[in-house]
Design a protein around this motif. Structure first.
Motif, PDB file in Angstrom:
ATOM      1  N   UNK A 282      13.102   6.435   0.276  1.00  0.00           N
ATOM      2  CA  UNK A 282      12.585   7.210   1.398  1.00  0.00           C
ATOM      3  C   UNK A 282      11.688   8.344   0.909  1.00  0.00           C
ATOM      4  N   UNK A 283      12.059   8.943  -0.226  1.00  0.00           N
ATOM      5  CA  UNK A 283      11.244  10.002  -0.818  1.00  0.00           C
ATOM      6  C   UNK A 283       9.855   9.474  -1.175  1.00  0.00           C
ATOM      7  N   UNK A 284       9.807   8.270  -1.757  1.00  0.00           N
ATOM      8  CA  UNK A 284       8.536   7.664  -2.137  1.00  0.00           C
ATOM      9  C   UNK A 284       7.686   7.353  -0.909  1.00  0.00           C
ATOM     10  N   UNK A 285       8.319   6.886   0.153  1.00  0.00           N
ATOM     11  CA  UNK A 285       7.593   6.587   1.386  1.00  0.00           C
ATOM     12  C   UNK A 285       7.008   7.859   1.992  1.00  0.00           C
ATOM     13  N   UNK A 286       7.791   8.928   1.994  1.00  0.00           N
ATOM     14  CA  UNK A 286       7.306  10.202   2.532  1.00  0.00           C
ATOM     15  C   UNK A 286       6.103  10.714   1.743  1.00  0.00           C
TER      16      UNK A 286
END
Length: 296
Positions: A282-286
């Motif tokens: 999720x961090x990478x997507x953000x």
């Protein structure tokens, strides 16, 4: 299993593939589905590939070998091979893989009324050693009405595909700067006629000399170009076309502003579908959404 089964064509394109082509051809010829036509087009190789191909075609009547007089490139060569296939069902082969002996059988058993079916592949290195990873290690598979899932990332590799020739009539050709397998998958998804099985039916060789191994493209300009191609695709349904236009409007806003709130909101509200295929945190997507929404 004999000629009472439907004919399946195998489209195999080669270019300077002397290292691995013999092993691949042996695995194709050893398929337990025997009613096969093998269409091979060599794109003007300058190594020993052609001699190896001729040695196989001389001994196997079901091999149709075509030698290009000039190099026409990856996408054009695959389109030429697909168009020369005579069967209703067509499987696609890379020159440096190894097929599991029941690959065609499993795909034919499961394609149903779909236009395209694909499968998982186990990765091997250039020495043929297993890496203990597969396509599903870093991708999620999609099926049915999933064209939106394929706008940003692709999980369908050509070497895993069995298609119905009807699919080729839905697209006049392959875009020059786009992967043919992604284009076929998107086309089938627009018709909700795509499915998959999780069987690992190919030992897929991952190395720097392969066409996908050479590709390092993940630029914003490339994604914008892809979205424009999808928008203009004749099979894109109107509701998806409207959504793509919303994305393109957001990117266009970056020509005037450092940050596009329109693009940021659209990506954020649709991240579950747009970024579903590629497994990432999720961090990478953000971070990706933030980078996409900024001009630099």
């Amino acid at each position: 299993m004999g000629n009472n089964k439907p004919l399946v064509s195998i489209a195999l394109c080669t270019f300077n593939g002397e290292k691995y082509i013999a092993e691949q051809l042996v695995s194709i010829l050893n398929q337990d589905y025997s009613n096969l036509e093998i269409v091979i087009i060599d794109d003007k190789s300058n190594d020993n590939t052609v001699n190896i191909l001729k040695s196989f075609s001389d001994k196997n009547q079901n091999i149709k070998l075509v030698l290009n007089e000039t190099n026409i490139g990856f996408n054009n060569n695959f389109r030429k091979a697909l168009d020369l296939c005579s069967a209703e069902y067509i499987a696609i082969a890379d020159q440096d893989d190894v097929w599991v002996e029941n690959k065609i059988t499993r795909l034919m058993e499961n394609i149903g009324d779909n236009l395209l079916i694909y499968h998982d592949s186990a990765y091997i290195n250039n020495l043929g050693e297993p890496t203990n990873k597969s396509t599903l290690s870093h991708h999620r598979f999609v099926k049915g009405n999933c064209a939106k899932n394929l706008l940003y990332y692709n999980c369908v590799s050509g070497h895993t595909c069995l298609i119905k020739k009807e699919l080729l009539t839905l697209t006049a050709g392959f875009p020059t700067h786009f992967y043919y397998d992604w284009w076929l998958a998107y086309t089938a998804a627009c018709r909700s006629k795509i499915t998959f099985i999780i069987d690992k039916l190919v030992l897929h060789r991952k190395h720097e000399e392969s066409s996908t191994g050479k590709d390092k493209t993940d630029a914003k300009t490339t994604r914008i170009a892809h979205l424009k191609l999808f928008y203009n695709h004749q099979e894109t349904p109107n509701n998806l076309k409207n959504f793509i236009q919303l994305l393109l409007d957001g990117y266009k806003e970056l020509d005037r502003n450092h940050f596009s709130s329109k693009l940021f909101k659209t990506l954020l509200l649709n991240f579950n579908s747009l970024f579903y295929v590629r497994k990432r945190s999720l961090f990478s997507i953000c971070n990706l959404i933030l980078r996409e929404s900024k001009s630099k």
